[in-house]
Design an enzyme around this catalytic site. Structure first.
Site, PDB file in Angstrom:
ATOM      1  N   TYR A  48      -9.793 -17.392  -5.691  1.00 48.71           N
ATOM      2  CA  TYR A  48      -9.657 -15.964  -5.217  1.00 48.71           C
ATOM      3  C   TYR A  48     -10.432 -14.766  -6.489  1.00 48.71           C
ATOM      4  CZ  TYR A  48      -7.865 -11.333  -3.979  1.00 48.71           C
ATOM      5  OH  TYR A  48      -7.578 -10.053  -3.533  1.00 48.71           O
ATOM      6  N   ASP A  62      -5.990  -0.436 -11.395  1.00 50.17           N
ATOM      7  CA  ASP A  62      -6.594  -0.746 -10.109  1.00 50.17           C
ATOM      8  C   ASP A  62      -6.553   0.451  -9.002  1.00 50.17           C
ATOM      9  OD1 ASP A  62      -7.499  -2.265  -7.972  1.00 50.17           O
ATOM     10  OD2 ASP A  62      -5.626  -3.085  -7.552  1.00 50.17           O
ATOM     11  N   ASP A  89     -12.053  -9.547  -3.591  1.00 51.77           N
ATOM     12  CA  ASP A  89     -11.297  -8.302  -2.909  1.00 51.77           C
ATOM     13  C   ASP A  89     -12.517  -7.185  -3.162  1.00 51.77           C
ATOM     14  OD1 ASP A  89      -9.743  -6.122  -2.867  1.00 51.77           O
ATOM     15  OD2 ASP A  89      -8.477  -6.579  -4.602  1.00 51.77           O
ATOM     16  N   ASP A  91     -11.828  -4.096  -1.763  1.00 48.97           N
ATOM     17  CA  ASP A  91     -11.017  -2.895  -1.850  1.00 48.97           C
ATOM     18  C   ASP A  91     -11.374  -2.176  -0.368  1.00 48.97           C
ATOM     19  OD1 ASP A  91     -10.051  -3.275  -4.422  1.00 48.97           O
ATOM     20  OD2 ASP A  91     -11.322  -1.932  -5.524  1.00 48.97           O
ATOM     21  N   HIS A 116     -12.388  -9.317   1.290  1.00 42.64           N
ATOM     22  CA  HIS A 116     -11.674  -8.506   2.157  1.00 42.64           C
ATOM     23  C   HIS A 116     -11.925  -7.195   1.984  1.00 42.64           C
ATOM     24  CE1 HIS A 116      -8.333  -7.797  -0.781  1.00 42.64           C
ATOM     25  NE2 HIS A 116      -8.367  -9.051  -1.412  1.00 42.64           N
ATOM     26  N   GLU A 118      -9.921  -3.496   2.884  1.00 44.70           N
ATOM     27  CA  GLU A 118      -8.620  -2.792   3.367  1.00 44.70           C
ATOM     28  C   GLU A 118      -8.786  -1.408   4.028  1.00 44.70           C
ATOM     29  OE1 GLU A 118      -7.420  -3.189  -0.843  1.00 44.70           O
ATOM     30  OE2 GLU A 118      -7.318  -0.994  -1.090  1.00 44.70           O
ATOM     31  N   CYS A 126      -2.965  -0.321  -5.849  1.00 42.09           N
ATOM     32  CA  CYS A 126      -2.330  -1.505  -5.549  1.00 42.09           C
ATOM     33  C   CYS A 126      -1.436  -1.810  -4.295  1.00 42.09           C
ATOM     34  CB  CYS A 126      -1.527  -2.164  -6.845  1.00 42.09           C
ATOM     35  SG  CYS A 126      -0.340  -3.486  -6.369  1.00 42.09           S
ATOM     36  N   ARG A 161      -7.782  -6.694   5.580  1.00 42.84           N
ATOM     37  CA  ARG A 161      -6.431  -6.589   5.170  1.00 42.84           C
ATOM     38  C   ARG A 161      -5.888  -4.997   5.584  1.00 42.84           C
ATOM     39  NH1 ARG A 161      -5.152  -5.685  -1.334  1.00 42.84           N
ATOM     40  NH2 ARG A 161      -4.011  -3.751  -1.149  1.00 42.84           N
ATOM     41  N   GLU A 191      -0.762  -6.862   4.115  1.00 45.77           N
ATOM     42  CA  GLU A 191      -0.326  -6.604   2.499  1.00 45.77           C
ATOM     43  C   GLU A 191       1.298  -6.329   2.725  1.00 45.77           C
ATOM     44  OE1 GLU A 191      -0.459  -7.276  -0.151  1.00 45.77           O
ATOM     45  OE2 GLU A 191      -1.603  -5.833  -1.512  1.00 45.77           O
ATOM     46  N   ASN A 213      -0.328 -13.178   0.212  1.00 51.99           N
ATOM     47  CA  ASN A 213      -0.485 -12.530  -1.173  1.00 51.99           C
ATOM     48  C   ASN A 213       0.641 -12.741  -1.889  1.00 51.99           C
ATOM     49  OD1 ASN A 213      -1.159 -11.119  -3.499  1.00 51.99           O
ATOM     50  ND2 ASN A 213      -1.360  -9.119  -2.519  1.00 51.99           N
TER      51      ASN A 213
HETATM   52  C1  MIC Z   1      -4.333  -8.568  -4.052  1.00 52.21           C
HETATM   53  C2  MIC Z   1      -4.687  -7.367  -5.062  1.00 52.21           C
HETATM   54  O1  MIC Z   1      -5.397  -6.469  -3.909  1.00 52.21           O
HETATM   55  C3  MIC Z   1      -5.605  -7.495  -6.264  1.00 52.21           C
HETATM   56  O2  MIC Z   1      -6.376  -6.768  -6.441  1.00 52.21           O
HETATM   57  O3  MIC Z   1      -5.563  -8.629  -6.618  1.00 52.21           O
HETATM   58  C4  MIC Z   1      -3.560  -6.473  -5.615  1.00 52.21           C
HETATM   59  C5  MIC Z   1      -2.749  -7.587  -6.527  1.00 52.21           C
HETATM   60  C6  MIC Z   1      -1.700  -6.838  -7.147  1.00 52.21           C
HETATM   61  O4  MIC Z   1      -1.981  -5.593  -7.970  1.00 52.21           O
HETATM   62  O5  MIC Z   1      -0.702  -7.552  -7.503  1.00 52.21           O
HETATM   63  C7  MIC Z   1      -2.892  -5.873  -4.399  1.00 52.21           C
HETATM   64  O6  MIC Z   1      -2.890  -4.574  -4.305  1.00 52.21           O
HETATM   65  O7  MIC Z   1      -1.930  -6.550  -3.644  1.00 52.21           O
HETATM   66 MG    MG Z   2      -7.037  -5.284  -4.833  1.00 55.40          MG
END
Ligand code: MIC
Ligand code: MG
Length: 299
Positions: A48, A62, A89, A91, A116, A118, A126, A161, A191, A213
């Protein structure tokens, strides 16, 4: 030697085949190309590539600051190091539905097995934080249709997602999941599911594979692979875990350097030079040039 030998199209074909078997596929997050090799060596099913990790690696939060070019570039570096399929990912797809189309083609060209997209608004955050916002159904479905239509390899796995659970609750998330599947998503990533029963509810609602996840310090309890397999989950990701472990270890090493002035006490915790060279496949380079690997390493 150098990069993995399996062509991307073949990795995608094999990924599809395994996904169709219905077993649980385990995808730890690689925080760099080298860790992807370790994931493969340890017998996992795939790699991943986390948006949160790509951002954190650059010292950024993020929140949608990274660009398609950066994400595709890093994903290419990681994916090419392993024979395993890699999913990334993407986004919100980096813009409007038309941008999603370009994103998918770039990621296909970068050798990914899937990505993925979202349904958060931009700027995203996040999925395990409060205060998220999601786009309306029409926009969410357009993103997925656009992803599905734009791929050239039908084996490229489009993962939808939905972040609706944390915003409007489980029923709304299940409803969104069904519509995303109808729009052509190959896999649904619900999610921030709180319990196993919530995964079961999504499982019962859609015919396509679902992804769990297992990120730490978030909204989901950390279920075991066995628990997730039992409720019919098909892919599990541990997106940030290896980075968290590595950064934890780096912090402890720096403390030891401050306290003791040397890392002698921590040698047992380190990846040995010999194991690093093994992972890098040093001996294979010797076939090309015998002056490369003409040394021995003391254990
Ligand atoms: C899965 C996720 O999108 C990621 O970017 O890895 C994040 C992981 C995290 O920040 O813990 C998420 O939004 O869940
Ligand atoms: Mg992410």
């Amino acid at each position: 030697m150098l990069y993995a030998q399996t062509p991307a199209s073949e990795k995608r074909r094999l990924f599809r085949e395994r996904l169709a078997d219905g077993e649980l596929l385990r995808f730890p997050g690689a925080f760099n190309p080298l860790s992807a090799r370790l994931i493969e060596r340890k017998g996992f099913d795939g790699v991943y590539i986390s948006g949160a990790v790509i951002a954190a690696d650059l010292g950024l939060p993020d929140i949608g600051l990274t660009t398609l070019t950066e994400v595709a570039g890093r994903a290419r570096q990681i994916a090419r190091m392993t024979d395993l399929p890699a999913i990334v990912d993407a986004d919100t797809g980096f813009g409007e539905p038309m941008n999603v189309a370009r994103t998918i083609q770039e990621l296909e060209d970068a050798g990914l097995g899937g990505a993925h997209i979202e349904d958060q608004v931009n700027p995203k955050r996040c999925g395990h934080l409060d205060g998220k916002q999601v786009v309306d159904e029409d926009t969410a479905l357009k993103r997925i249709r656009s992803a599905v239509q734009s791929r050239r390899d039908p084996n490229f796995v489009v993962i939808a997602r939905t972040d609706v659970r944390g915003v409007d609750g489980l029923d709304a998330a299940v409803d969104r999941a069904k519509k995303l599947a109808d729009a052509g998503a190959d896999v649904i990533f619900p999610e921030a599911m709180a319990t196993l029963a919530e995964f079961e509810a999504v499982r019962a609602a859609v015919d396509v594979p679902i992804l769990a996840n297992m990120t730490e310090f978030g909204k989901s309890e950390l279920f075991t692979s066995e628990q997730l397999a039992d409720v019919g989950v098909n892919i599990v990701i541990w997106p940030v875990s290896l980075l968290r472990m590595a950064m934890g270890a780096a912090g402890r090493a720096l403390d030891t350097l401050n306290d003791e002035g040397a890392l002698t006490a921590r040698l047992d915790e380190m990846q040995h030079r010999a194991d690093l060279y093994d992972l890098l496949d040093y001996p294979a380079y010797n076939a090309f040039d015998s002056s490369v690997f003409n040394f021995t390493i003391a254990r």
